[in-house]
Enzyme design. Structure first.
Site, PDB file in Angstrom:
ATOM      1  CG  ASP A 173      20.876   5.004 -35.591  1.00 17.24           C
ATOM      2  OD1 ASP A 173      20.573   4.735 -36.983  1.00 17.24           O
ATOM      3  OD2 ASP A 173      21.560   4.434 -35.049  1.00 17.24           O
ATOM      4  CB  SER A 192      24.293  -2.406 -35.493  1.00 12.96           C
ATOM      5  OG  SER A 192      23.097  -2.442 -36.599  1.00 12.96           O
ATOM      6  CG  HIS A 229      23.472   2.581 -37.469  1.00 14.77           C
ATOM      7  ND1 HIS A 229      22.291   2.040 -36.648  1.00 14.77           N
ATOM      8  CD2 HIS A 229      24.265   1.539 -37.697  1.00 14.77           C
ATOM      9  CE1 HIS A 229      22.541   0.984 -36.529  1.00 14.77           C
ATOM     10  NE2 HIS A 229      23.628   0.665 -37.110  1.00 14.77           N
TER      11      HIS A 229
END
Length: 329
Positions: free
Chosen positions: A267, A140, A296
């Protein structure tokens, strides 16, 4: 043209939804049991970073960076750490400032485009461990930091850095912030804001006047939080300037080491702008893989075992580093 056709297996049928897979991996995954040795790295500016090591005497190191408001002992970090230990790497998982369970010392904290701390940790690890090669793995915003580090000034990246894997990367922060602001993503935003507010309240007690307490309590989204604290305290005019300046997509063309970006099409944090196909076509060192399913930082496996992102990282690193498939140390 490093646009990779994804051959990742699908998650279990009940998790073939971006939100379901994201939430399952984040809330219900049982992390592997991995012995970690903590080290505190004192920084020249008077702050510190807490590092977690897992070592077996390998000459190869994997340096891992977690995501927004995560830490080095989150299940997805430990899962990747175990997978790379099994593949013959020593592992170092770093905590961003204020994320190790103890608030950092300075009025500043961390942000999505910060790369100086990664550089310091990398040089510290190389000096301490004498490693022949290092791979960087980011999740991320940790992936965004990693990509910015590799691309914003390639000449400062040590020659020992041999490859990188970045997972679920919001490489275009303005569009990702807008995506997170959707009603369907409210649960994630509230979770981030809970710990962000708690930390900033404590910073305000240590540094009176750092932010207006009433404005802090009125914060209801990440853009407002970043306008109040992240942007002004880290040298940006406002949140909009911060998102543009901290994004990694503009520097992807300059990356010089083999780098896999693994972003799932479902995502919930990533709009189309976070799938840098043009950059991957133009840079032979940038490999973009966009499986349909994954969520995600999800990538739940179809049956118990390593998560799909972990086996994919093993495969990619084995290939680009010229290691045998088993990647024994």
């Amino acid at each position: 043209m490093p646009l990779l056709e994804s051959r990742l297996p699908s998650p279990p049928p009940l998790l073939r939804n971006g939100h379901a897979e994201t939430l399952f991996a984040g809330l219900l995954r049982r992390p592997p049991k991995l012995d970690l040795e903590r080290e505190r790295l004192e920084l020249p500016d008077g702050d510190f970073l807490d590092l977690d090591w897992s070592r077996s005497g390998s000459r190869r190191l994997a340096l891992l960076t977690h995501g927004l408001e995560g830490h080095s002992r989150r299940p997805y970090v430990l899962g990747m750490a175990q997978a790379l230990r099994d593949a013959g790497f020593d592992v170092l998982a770093r905590n961003l400032r204020g994320c190790s369970g103890e608030l950092n010392r300075l009025p500043t904290a961390y942000h999505s485009g910060e790369t100086g701390d990664l550089d310091q940790v990398l040089h510290h690890a190389l000096a301490r461990g004498g490693y022949e090669s290092v791979v960087l793995v980011g999740f991320s915003i940790g992936g965004n930091q990693t990509l910015r580090y590799l691309g914003e000034d390639p000449d400062r990246v040590p020659g020992a850095v041999a490859a990188s894997v970045c997972i679920s990367v919001p490489c275009d922060l303005p569009s990702s912030e807008r995506e997170l602001a959707r009603r369907s993503n409210r649960i994630y935003v509230l979770n981030f804001l809970k710990t962000l507010r708690e930390k900033l309240r404590e910073k305000n007690r240590r540094f009176p006047g750092l932010v207006d307490p009433e404005r802090l309590e009125a914060v209801h989204d990440l853009h407002t939080f970043d306008d109040l604290f992240t942007a002004p305290r880290h040298g940006f005019r406002d949140a909009a300037h911060y998102y543009v300046a901290a994004s990694s997509r503009p520097v992807l063309g300059a990356i010089r080491v083999p780098t896999l970006v693994l972003n799932a099409r479902n995502d919930p944090f990533l709009p189309l702008e976070c799938f840098p196909e043009a950059e991957a076509r133009a840079n032979p060192m940038l490999f973009l893989e966009t499986p349909v399913l994954g969520g995600h930082v999800g990538f739940v496996p179809p049956r118990p075992g390593p998560y799909r992102s972990e086996t994919r990282a093993q495969e990619f690193l084995a290939r680009v580093l010229g290691l045998p498939p088993a990647m024994r140390g």
